[in-house]
Design a protein around this motif. Structure first.
Motif, PDB file in Angstrom:
ATOM      1  N   LEU A   1       0.820  -1.208   0.000  1.00  0.00           N
ATOM      2  CA  LEU A   1       0.000   0.000   0.000  1.00  0.00           C
ATOM      3  C   LEU A   1       0.855   1.260   0.000  1.00  0.00           C
ATOM      4  N   ASN A   2       1.946   1.238   0.775  1.00  0.00           N
ATOM      5  CA  ASN A   2       2.856   2.382   0.804  1.00  0.00           C
ATOM      6  C   ASN A   2       3.450   2.638  -0.574  1.00  0.00           C
ATOM      7  N   ARG A   3       3.868   1.580  -1.225  1.00  0.00           N
ATOM      8  CA  ARG A   3       4.489   1.707  -2.547  1.00  0.00           C
ATOM      9  C   ARG A   3       3.491   2.247  -3.581  1.00  0.00           C
ATOM     10  N   ILE A   4       2.283   1.731  -3.568  1.00  0.00           N
ATOM     11  CA  ILE A   4       1.259   2.195  -4.514  1.00  0.00           C
ATOM     12  C   ILE A   4       0.947   3.670  -4.274  1.00  0.00           C
ATOM     13  N   ALA A   5       0.742   4.037  -3.023  1.00  0.00           N
ATOM     14  CA  ALA A   5       0.398   5.423  -2.702  1.00  0.00           C
ATOM     15  C   ALA A   5       1.524   6.383  -3.079  1.00  0.00           C
ATOM     16  N   GLU A   6       2.751   6.026  -2.757  1.00  0.00           N
ATOM     17  CA  GLU A   6       3.880   6.896  -3.081  1.00  0.00           C
ATOM     18  C   GLU A   6       4.068   7.022  -4.587  1.00  0.00           C
ATOM     19  N   SER A   7       3.944   5.926  -5.306  1.00  0.00           N
ATOM     20  CA  SER A   7       4.072   5.980  -6.764  1.00  0.00           C
ATOM     21  C   SER A   7       2.963   6.824  -7.366  1.00  0.00           C
ATOM     22  N   PHE A   8       1.747   6.641  -6.866  1.00  0.00           N
ATOM     23  CA  PHE A   8       0.609   7.415  -7.370  1.00  0.00           C
ATOM     24  C   PHE A   8       0.830   8.909  -7.174  1.00  0.00           C
ATOM     25  N   VAL A   9       1.205   9.307  -5.974  1.00  0.00           N
ATOM     26  CA  VAL A   9       1.361  10.728  -5.673  1.00  0.00           C
ATOM     27  C   VAL A   9       2.490  11.345  -6.486  1.00  0.00           C
ATOM     28  N   LYS A  10       3.609  10.663  -6.571  1.00  0.00           N
ATOM     29  CA  LYS A  10       4.743  11.192  -7.341  1.00  0.00           C
ATOM     30  C   LYS A  10       4.383  11.340  -8.812  1.00  0.00           C
ATOM     31  N   ALA A  11       3.806  10.315  -9.396  1.00  0.00           N
ATOM     32  CA  ALA A  11       3.468  10.367 -10.821  1.00  0.00           C
ATOM     33  C   ALA A  11       2.336  11.347 -11.092  1.00  0.00           C
ATOM     34  N   ALA A  12       1.377  11.459 -10.183  1.00  0.00           N
ATOM     35  CA  ALA A  12       0.289  12.420 -10.371  1.00  0.00           C
ATOM     36  C   ALA A  12       0.835  13.842 -10.395  1.00  0.00           C
ATOM     37  N   GLY A  13       1.798  14.120  -9.564  1.00  0.00           N
ATOM     38  CA  GLY A  13       2.437  15.439  -9.582  1.00  0.00           C
ATOM     39  C   GLY A  13       3.149  15.708 -10.890  1.00  0.00           C
TER      40      GLY A  13
ATOM     41  N   ALA B   1       0.551  16.388 -13.558  1.00  0.00           N
ATOM     42  CA  ALA B   1      -0.007  17.737 -13.464  1.00  0.00           C
ATOM     43  C   ALA B   1       0.944  18.757 -14.069  1.00  0.00           C
ATOM     44  N   ILE B   2       2.213  18.629 -13.761  1.00  0.00           N
ATOM     45  CA  ILE B   2       3.207  19.547 -14.325  1.00  0.00           C
ATOM     46  C   ILE B   2       3.252  19.411 -15.842  1.00  0.00           C
ATOM     47  N   GLN B   3       3.193  18.195 -16.326  1.00  0.00           N
ATOM     48  CA  GLN B   3       3.224  17.953 -17.769  1.00  0.00           C
ATOM     49  C   GLN B   3       1.998  18.547 -18.454  1.00  0.00           C
ATOM     50  N   ALA B   4       0.832  18.381 -17.872  1.00  0.00           N
ATOM     51  CA  ALA B   4      -0.401  18.893 -18.477  1.00  0.00           C
ATOM     52  C   ALA B   4      -0.408  20.417 -18.522  1.00  0.00           C
ATOM     53  N   VAL B   5      -0.012  21.055 -17.442  1.00  0.00           N
ATOM     54  CA  VAL B   5       0.011  22.513 -17.401  1.00  0.00           C
ATOM     55  C   VAL B   5       1.073  23.052 -18.366  1.00  0.00           C
ATOM     56  N   SER B   6       2.235  22.408 -18.403  1.00  0.00           N
ATOM     57  CA  SER B   6       3.299  22.849 -19.318  1.00  0.00           C
ATOM     58  C   SER B   6       2.868  22.726 -20.764  1.00  0.00           C
ATOM     59  N   ARG B   7       2.262  21.605 -21.107  1.00  0.00           N
ATOM     60  CA  ARG B   7       1.802  21.410 -22.481  1.00  0.00           C
ATOM     61  C   ARG B   7       0.729  22.426 -22.841  1.00  0.00           C
TER      62      ARG B   7
ATOM     63  N   VAL C   1      -8.104  23.151 -15.061  1.00  0.00           N
ATOM     64  CA  VAL C   1      -8.111  22.340 -13.837  1.00  0.00           C
ATOM     65  C   VAL C   1      -8.640  20.943 -14.133  1.00  0.00           C
ATOM     66  N   LYS C   2      -9.708  20.863 -14.910  1.00  0.00           N
ATOM     67  CA  LYS C   2     -10.285  19.559 -15.253  1.00  0.00           C
ATOM     68  C   LYS C   2      -9.284  18.701 -16.032  1.00  0.00           C
ATOM     69  N   ASN C   3      -8.636  19.278 -17.025  1.00  0.00           N
ATOM     70  CA  ASN C   3      -7.669  18.528 -17.822  1.00  0.00           C
ATOM     71  C   ASN C   3      -6.455  18.122 -16.985  1.00  0.00           C
ATOM     72  N   THR C   4      -5.980  19.035 -16.161  1.00  0.00           N
ATOM     73  CA  THR C   4      -4.830  18.733 -15.308  1.00  0.00           C
ATOM     74  C   THR C   4      -5.172  17.624 -14.320  1.00  0.00           C
ATOM     75  N   GLY C   5      -6.356  17.659 -13.747  1.00  0.00           N
ATOM     76  CA  GLY C   5      -6.782  16.595 -12.834  1.00  0.00           C
ATOM     77  C   GLY C   5      -6.870  15.251 -13.529  1.00  0.00           C
TER      78      GLY C   5
ATOM     79  N   GLU D   1      -5.245  14.285 -16.265  1.00  0.00           N
ATOM     80  CA  GLU D   1      -3.892  13.810 -16.583  1.00  0.00           C
ATOM     81  C   GLU D   1      -3.177  13.320 -15.332  1.00  0.00           C
ATOM     82  N   SER D   2      -3.350  14.031 -14.221  1.00  0.00           N
ATOM     83  CA  SER D   2      -2.731  13.606 -12.960  1.00  0.00           C
ATOM     84  C   SER D   2      -3.227  12.231 -12.549  1.00  0.00           C
ATOM     85  N   MET D   3      -4.536  12.029 -12.672  1.00  0.00           N
ATOM     86  CA  MET D   3      -5.102  10.728 -12.316  1.00  0.00           C
ATOM     87  C   MET D   3      -4.569   9.622 -13.228  1.00  0.00           C
ATOM     88  N   GLN D   4      -4.440   9.908 -14.524  1.00  0.00           N
ATOM     89  CA  GLN D   4      -3.926   8.896 -15.451  1.00  0.00           C
ATOM     90  C   GLN D   4      -2.485   8.533 -15.126  1.00  0.00           C
ATOM     91  N   TRP D   5      -1.656   9.531 -14.888  1.00  0.00           N
ATOM     92  CA  TRP D   5      -0.259   9.258 -14.542  1.00  0.00           C
ATOM     93  C   TRP D   5      -0.180   8.508 -13.212  1.00  0.00           C
TER      94      TRP D   5
END
Length: 177
Positions: free
Chosen positions: A28-40, A43-49, A97-101, A103-107
């Protein structure tokens, strides 16, 4: 009695050490940490694009008459925030915000699924090898294909094959570099 206080900077530094979450189980720790890091990162990728394509369009380079090559121009239409040029700034902000959210969820989904599967397969099989990576990559590819707006059978199969190939190659190349 001495109390220690941790600053936000200390918490962020410990983020790479894997101690940011304690959900009671390493999986669970690994999944949560991977999710949060990749979601961030997502989000950066979506806003930059979005900012890039907005700047291109604002500079008049995406007029369709030769400012950008067709493949880039087509990509800008495909990845542009749908309502970014809405009637109001509020509508544009909501679209961003909708698009960034999304993309964050997908990552985050991709990272969480892949990380959880590789960990689970390693524990179940007792080894971590290219086979675990291939299975985890294929299932992650399917999960990502199912999150797209127009997922077809062919796209799901293609994403599964691509996910398996990329994760297997990464696993095999990890030992080289």
């Amino acid at each position: 009695m001495q109390t220690t206080t941790r600053s936000l900077l200390d918490d962020l530094r410990s983020f790479d050490k894997g101690g940011f979450f304690d959900l009671g189980h390493p999986l669970l720790n690994r999944i949560a940490e991977s999710f949060v890091k990749a979601a961030g990162i997502g989000a950066i990728q979506a806003v930059s694009r979005g900012a890039y394509f907005t700047a291109i369009e604002g500079a008049g380079l995406d007029s369709g008459t030769g400012g950008l090559p067709a493949e880039i121009s087509g990509a800008s239409k495909k990845h542009r925030f749908r309502d970014l040029k809405g009637e109001t700034n509020r509508k544009s902000l909501e679209a961003m915000v909708k698009n960034t959210g999304k993309e964050s969820m997908q990552w985050g989904l991709a990272a969480g699924v892949y990380s959880g599967l590789t960990y689970g397969l390693k524990e179940a099989r007792g080894s971590h090898d290219w086979k675990n990576s291939a299975v985890a990559g294929a299932i992650t590819g399917v999960a990502l294909a199912l999150t797209s707006e127009d997922s077809s059978h062919e796209q799901i199969v293609e994403c599964a094959i691509t996910g398996a190939a990329i994760s297997t190659a990464a696993n095999l190349l990890a030992g080289i570099f």
